[in-house]
Write an enzyme that holds these catalytic residues in place. Structure first.
Site, mmCIF file in Angstrom:
data_model
loop_
_atom_site.group_PDB
_atom_site.id
_atom_site.type_symbol
_atom_site.label_atom_id
_atom_site.label_comp_id
_atom_site.label_asym_id
_atom_site.label_seq_id
_atom_site.Cartn_x
_atom_site.Cartn_y
_atom_site.Cartn_z
ATOM 1 N N ASP A 92 0.663 -1.310 0.024
ATOM 2 C CA ASP A 92 -0.024 -0.194 -0.131
ATOM 3 C C ASP A 92 0.904 1.154 0.029
ATOM 4 O OD1 ASP A 92 -2.747 -0.789 -0.044
ATOM 5 O OD2 ASP A 92 -3.081 -0.722 2.014
ATOM 6 N N GLU A 122 -5.613 4.190 -3.143
ATOM 7 C CA GLU A 122 -7.242 4.566 -3.107
ATOM 8 C C GLU A 122 -7.440 5.561 -4.096
ATOM 9 O OE1 GLU A 122 -7.035 2.853 1.623
ATOM 10 O OE2 GLU A 122 -8.004 4.686 1.048
ATOM 11 N N GLU A 189 -14.132 -2.338 -2.148
ATOM 12 C CA GLU A 189 -14.564 -2.358 -0.892
ATOM 13 C C GLU A 189 -15.805 -2.043 -0.426
ATOM 14 O OE1 GLU A 189 -12.576 -1.588 3.624
ATOM 15 O OE2 GLU A 189 -11.371 -1.243 1.846
#
EC number: 2.1.2.11
Length: 271
Positions: A92, A122, A189
């Site tokens: 990440d 993200e 998600e």
């Protein structure tokens, strides 16, 4: 111990994930933060090991992922890489480390030097330029849309995304934008099952669900969650795979089997 036995399976690569999607083989992904678990997960045939900023929650005791630093992710990526897993290693990019394409590239270089083979961050349409910038410079990218935990304050909490017609349309635009920019993998998600299924049909790259139903190309959970190691209320999309199992290794094997045969997630783990 069984998990210390050598595995003869070939390494999982970015092209391998695409081939799995095209063959209809589900992708089993788990978070991992250290060498011992990296070896165990690899023997259980986990396809992708994610060094997630979720380490802020499960290792550091933070209430959000926001305090996690690039150095934190690089340290744990190096720990995982030392186990030399055959799984693909994805790391990440933490909050605040990819505000510009140049920032994202510098952050990605640090993580790849630590052992990552792909980076995840993200965002959707607004990150398309960054995705393209990295891919053009030989950095494989996994995008992450829907509920993006780094945006917890903007969302006003951890809430399901894409529930409205407008929200679902935006989620599809986000997914298409990052795919067109060159992302090779995408995490969905906390997205309604029907919306995630539509996104999966519309894209040509693999989709990895977490609280996004069984129609995704694969599934991911936080390791501690699927082992029943979580404080407070268990998220709806989590199943405790330790129940009824004699060991952690057996629990991870059970998770991989359930993802591969499509029995996880069930309706009770989806929205």
């Amino acid at each position: 111990m069984t998990y210390l036995q050598e595995s003869s399976r070939p390494a999982v690569t970015v092209p391998k994930l695409q081939a799995m999607r095209e063959a209809g083989e589900k992708i089993a992904m788990l978070t991992c933060y250290d060498a011992s678990f990296a070896a165990l997960l690899d023997r259980a045939n986990v396809d992708v090991q994610l060094i997630g900023d979720s380490l802020g929650n499960v290792l550091q005791g933070q209430t959000t992922t926001l305090p996690v630093t690039l150095d934190d992710i690089a340290y744990h990526t190096a720990c995982v890489a030392r186990a030399q897993p055959r799984a693909l290693i994805v790391a990440d990019l933490p909050f605040g480390t990819y505000g510009t394409p140049a920032d994202a590239f510098a952050s990605a270089v640090k993580l790849m030097r630590a052992g990552a083979q792909m980076v995840k961050f993200e965002g959707g349409e607004w990150l398309a330029e960054t995705v393209r910038f990295l891919v053009e410079r030989a950095v494989p990218v996994c995008a992450h849309v829907g509920l993006t935990p780094q945006s917890v304050h903007a969302f006003g909490g951890f809430k399901v995304q894409g529930k409205t017609e407008a929200g679902a349309a935006q989620l599809l635009r986000d997914a298409r934008a990052v795919e067109e920019a060159g992302a090779q993998l995408i995490v969905l998600e906390a997205v309604p099952t029907l919306v995630a299924a539509e996104v999966t049909r519309e894209l040509s790259i693999p989709t990895i669900g977490i609280g996004a139903g069984a129609e995704c190309s694969g599934q991911v959970l936080v390791l501690h969650d699927m082992l029943g190691v979580f404080p407070g209320k268990r998220p709806r999309f989590v199943k405790d795979f330790m129940q009824g199992q004699p060991s952690i290794f057996a629990a991870v094997e059970a998770y991989v089997r359930a993802v591969k045969d499509g029995s996880f997630p069930g309706p009770e783990h989806s929205f």
